[in-house]
Design an enzyme around this catalytic site. Structure first.
Site: not given
Ligand code: B3K
Ligand code: ZN
Length: 881
Positions: A285-287, A321
């Protein structure tokens, strides 16, 4: 501007001559080379004309010289595969720009300007799933770490913070829902069947937190009242048909919001919090600010299709997230070397949350198991790196168990040293001091020193040193006490030959085996290479319980007798220490067995004794019993040996499992029968019952396969939850029995319309103990439902396979070849995901010579392939280096 000229080279541009030749090897980026960006970009305005095959993006940047940086008239805007269709400076088509490789360089005469750039992208051709891409008819973005530069030219680095206003327009029929970060500030329809929406995010953010989603989605809505009485509109967007599967995610979100207020004092800061589930996604997932984008795997859950483990994972990732809103978004990272600042901290926060939501002891054991089976091998192999790396070629390769999980352990140690209240004070100070900034790991440590009152001078070494420290323990009884002698050493890692002692907080207690009396706990802080501690003890048979709760991410080397381990495994009051003693007993026995030690019979008897006690112990619940029943994994066992023979480890472990199952067959059958009587709910008791039920089958399958096959088939037929159904099928998939084929077919037909469950179907077969797993996987790769283009599907078959030691390490090297072929096929499609398959091959130095040669040869074959991505090139060259 003549857009046919690529690369665009306006006549007479002075920078043209300076353009370097294209690099033959991707360059190394170093932490020490960090410099602040010479320009600030306070405001960004974007306008998207949406289309699956063509999206046109106009971006307007207000830029100003950064007084904190060395001045230069040149503004470097990163791009990746983009061609500028138009570049205006203050509205004029100036000839002062040039392409340098993928980047756009604009020379600016003054101190503040507005740059306007038009780009065009083809989301449907974006198989890397970075930037703006199409997934099943919808459009979505993934920008972390460097995806924004695939959408528009921009200083794509986390220390450039801007306020974004995003307008998008597209066909209403194709994209009825239009989302971006922040608040919806306007929307409307056009006469041509299009509609538009405008979003404004008032919080300055780096480009990696930008998000846009457009598609035919339905929302489950709810709301949350914050601690200061503000109402937040919550929505989880999914494809039509999936809306009935979002309840658990929504409840998890609300619990996370409440918990972060109560435990960390963090309140949400926008009127809207949106989550979108996407089925093509490179990670979990992505925040993105106010608009989290999730892999469907971590959103959709209902009892018929998701296991208890899936439910826990959804809750954990939703929390993770959400928690990033403070640890990552409000305070972000100065550069990507600081990644653990947000990831290690946020993993710790989600771990603490999950501990509070369920059984803290079980959660701790699960987290340690992941650390040891994934991070420890990373830390002792060619890809070892500190939690704050010093250099990289491709940052995507550093989203690792080291940065995430060891990073969390390092912050957890600070918490152990400070105590929860002082730790909270340190966190509060960190958030207050750095709110709205791009900070460093050092900033966090300083805030923790100031706020929690710690001296972390020596502790900083945990950020710079790779490798898992080993602590040797010797206990000498003395009058009225014992002397505990501790010695620490960290093995060398690539590029780091000399290691210094790190502070290691060890929670210990002294128990008395003779009387059964349990001592109280104290915290020892080992700071030197060698150190002695004296602990008071009045009994006659002192047994040291050490690293309780896994207070430090280290390997403990202790020479405890089987008798002492049996005592700790059966009676220690620290659940982790109990688990650990049990693991130690099994590890000692199995390592002796693989090394041909025939005197291991006594070890086996001790394990039987403890296992029998675990099965009978009414003082523990089934969730904990289920943990205690998990034997150490083959990768963890291999990790204990300088050079391992995976074939012998597999045989020894299976032999022990089979022997234990035959010895305790009646007990396992009884456990299964008792647990089968539990209800299908989500209480700890019901979840625990499901856990031990399948554990019992796992043992029985090794000891009495015919009986296990009958019981598993019956469990499959009776199952009303995916946990029971998948557990039974997992056991059957490993057996050479007629029930296997029938149930696999039934499962496929029952769930053929559910991609996440079909992923399970692939994974179950790839992870199987069946002797023909390799050929099964080869056949499955040709299955009409298999594709490398969907990361979940690619992982479900090949990552599951690469994590299945007996199949991956097939003695002829066929498993290695299959993984290497996968990397080569996937690299041109999705390099980020392809590179994730390299580490299993990279372990070759720790494997017996014949297999090591085969593994290495596959890495060399990959290395010679033309046009390897930066991602795969880096991982393969480090693995061979
Ligand atoms: N921050 C994103 C991860 C992004 C990965 C990019 N290759 C998800 C997380 O750690 O919450
Ligand atoms: Zn993270």
């Amino acid at each position: 501007m003549d857009i046919a000229r690529t690369p665009a080279t306006p006549d007479g541009n002075p920078h043209l001559a300076d353009a370097p030749p294209p690099p033959t090897q991707p360059p190394v980026i170093r932490r020490e080379d960090y410099r602040p960006f010479p320009w600030t970009v306070p405001q960004v305005r974007m306008d998207f004309r949406l289309g699956l095959a063509e999206t046109v993006v106009r971006t307007e940047l207000d830029v100003a010289r950064n007084p904190q940086a060395e001045g230069t008239p040149v503004l470097r805007l990163n791009g990746d595969g983009l061609t500028p269709l138009e570049v205006l400076v203050d509205g004029e088509p100036l000839n002062s720009w040039v392409m340098e490789g993928p980047d756009l360089l604009v020379t600016l005469p003054g101190d503040a300007h507005t740059i306007s750039i038009v780009t065009s992208i083809d989301p449907s051709a974006n198989s890397q799933l970075m930037g703006l891409y199409a997934s099943g008819g919808m459009l979505c973005t993934q920008c972390e770490a460097e995806g924004f530069r695939r959408i528009t030219f921009f200083p794509d680095r986390p220390d450039v913070l801007s306020i974004y206003r995003v307008r998008m327009r597209g066909p209403q029929a194709d994209f009825p829902v239009l989302l971006s970060n922040g608040d919806l500030v306007g929307e409307g329809t056009g006469e041509d069947g299009t509609h538009w929406a405008e979003w404004h995010d008032p919080w300055p953010k780096p480009s990696y937190l930008f998000a846009l989603v457009a598609g035919d989605l339905v929302a489950q809505r709810d709301s949350f009242i914050t601690m200061n009485g503000r109402e937040v509109q919550l929505a989880i967007y999914v494809r039509p048909g999936d809306e009935g599967r979002t309840d658990h995610a929504m409840q998890s979100l609300k619990r996370s919001m409440k918990w972060d207020e109560e435990v960390f004092g963090r309140e949400y800061d926008l009127g809207i919090f949106n989550i979108v589930a996407v089925s093509d996604f490179n990670m979990g997932a992505m925040e993105n600010k106010g608009l989290n984008v999730f892999n469907t795997k971590y959103v959709l859950a209902e009892p018929d299709t998701a296991t208890d483990g899936d439910y826990d994972a959804v809750e954990g990732v939703i929390a993770h997230e959400y928690f990033h809103n403070w640890s990552g978004n409000r305070v972000t990272c100065r550069d990507w070397f600081q990644l653990s600042l947000k990831e290690g901290f946020t993993v710790l926060r989600d771990q603490l949350f999950s501990q509070d939501m369920g059984s803290a002891a079980v959660k701790r054991i699960e987290d340690v198991r992941v650390l040891r089976s994934v991070q420890f091998p990373e830390d002792s192999g060619p890809l070892a790196h500190p939690i704050r790396p010093d250099s990289f070629r491709e940052i995507s390769n550093f989203y690792t168990a080291t940065v995430y999980n060891k990073g969390a352990e390092v912050i957890r140690m600070m918490r152990t040293l400070a105590g929860p209240a002082a730790f909270r004070a340190g966190c509060d100070l960190y958030f207050d001091r750095h709110d709205g900034e791009a900070a460093t790991c050092e900033d966090f440590v300083v805030a923790m020193e100031d706020g929690a009152g710690l001296d972390l001078t020596q502790f900083r070494r945990w950020y710079g040193q790779a490798g898992t420290p080993e602590v040797r323990v010797a206990v000498k009884a003395q009058a009225n006490g014992v002397e505990v002698e501790l010695a620490q050493a960290t093995p060398t890692t690539p590029g780091q030959d000399a290691k210094e002692p790190v502070p290691i907080p060890l929670r210990v207690a002294l128990h008395d085996r003779a009387s059964g009396e349990l001592g109280s706990e104290t915290l020892l802080l080992l700071t030197e290479g060698e150190q002695r501690f004296t602990l008071p003890h009045a009994g006659i048979a002192p047994v040291l319980s050490i690293n309780r709760g896994f207070s430090a991410p280290v390997v403990i080397r202790r020479a405890l007798s089987a008798e002492d381990l049996v005592f700790l495994a059966a009676q220690d009051d620290d659940p982790f220490a109990r688990y650990e003693a049990m693991q130690d007993l099994v590890v000692t026995h199995l390592l002796a067995a693989v090394q041909g030690d025939t005197g291991e019979q006594s070890g086996r008897a001790a394990i039987r004794q403890v296992l029998a006690a675990v099965l009978a112990d009414e003082g523990i619940d089934d969730l904990m019993r289920g943990e205690l029943l998990i034997l150490p994994g083959e990768t963890y066992l291999a990790e204990q040996l300088a050079v391992a023979d995976p074939g012998r480890i597999h045989e020894a472990r299976e032999a022990l499992k089979g022997w234990l199952a035959r010895e305790l067959e009646a007990e396992f059958v009884a456990l299964h029968a008792r647990a089968s009587g539990a209800d299908a709910g989500f209480t700890a008791a019901a979840k625990g019952a499901r856990k031990v039920k399948t554990q019992a089958l796992v043992f029985l399958a090794a000891g009495n396969p015919a009986l296990a096959a009958r019981m598993a088939a019956a469990q499959y037929d009776a199952a009303v939850t995916m946990t029971d159904r998948q557990g039974a099928l997992m056991v059957l998939a490993g057996l050479d029995t007629p029930e296997r084929t029938g149930k696999l077919l039934d499962f496929y037909q029952r769930h053929r319309d559910n991609a996440l469950v079909i992923d399970k179907w692939f994974a179950l077969q790839a992870q199987s103990l069946h002797p023909n797993t390799l050929s099964h996987v080869q056949a499955l790769a040709q299955h009409p439902d298999f594709t490398l283009r969907n990361p979940n599907r690619a992982r479900s078959l090949f990552m599951a396979f690469a994590g299945n030691p007996h199949a991956f390490h097939a003695s002829g090297g066929e498993g290695y070849r299959m993984v290497a072929d996968t990397i080569l096929a996937l690299d041109p499609i999705n390099p980020q995901t392809a590179a994730r398959f390299v580490p299993p091959l990279g372990r070759w130095r720790r494997i017996e010579p014949v297999r090591a040669g085969l593994m290495r040869a596959e890495l060399e074959r990959i290395a010679t392939a033309p046009s390897l991505s930066r991602d795969t090139f880096e991982q393969v060259s480090r693995s061979l280096g």
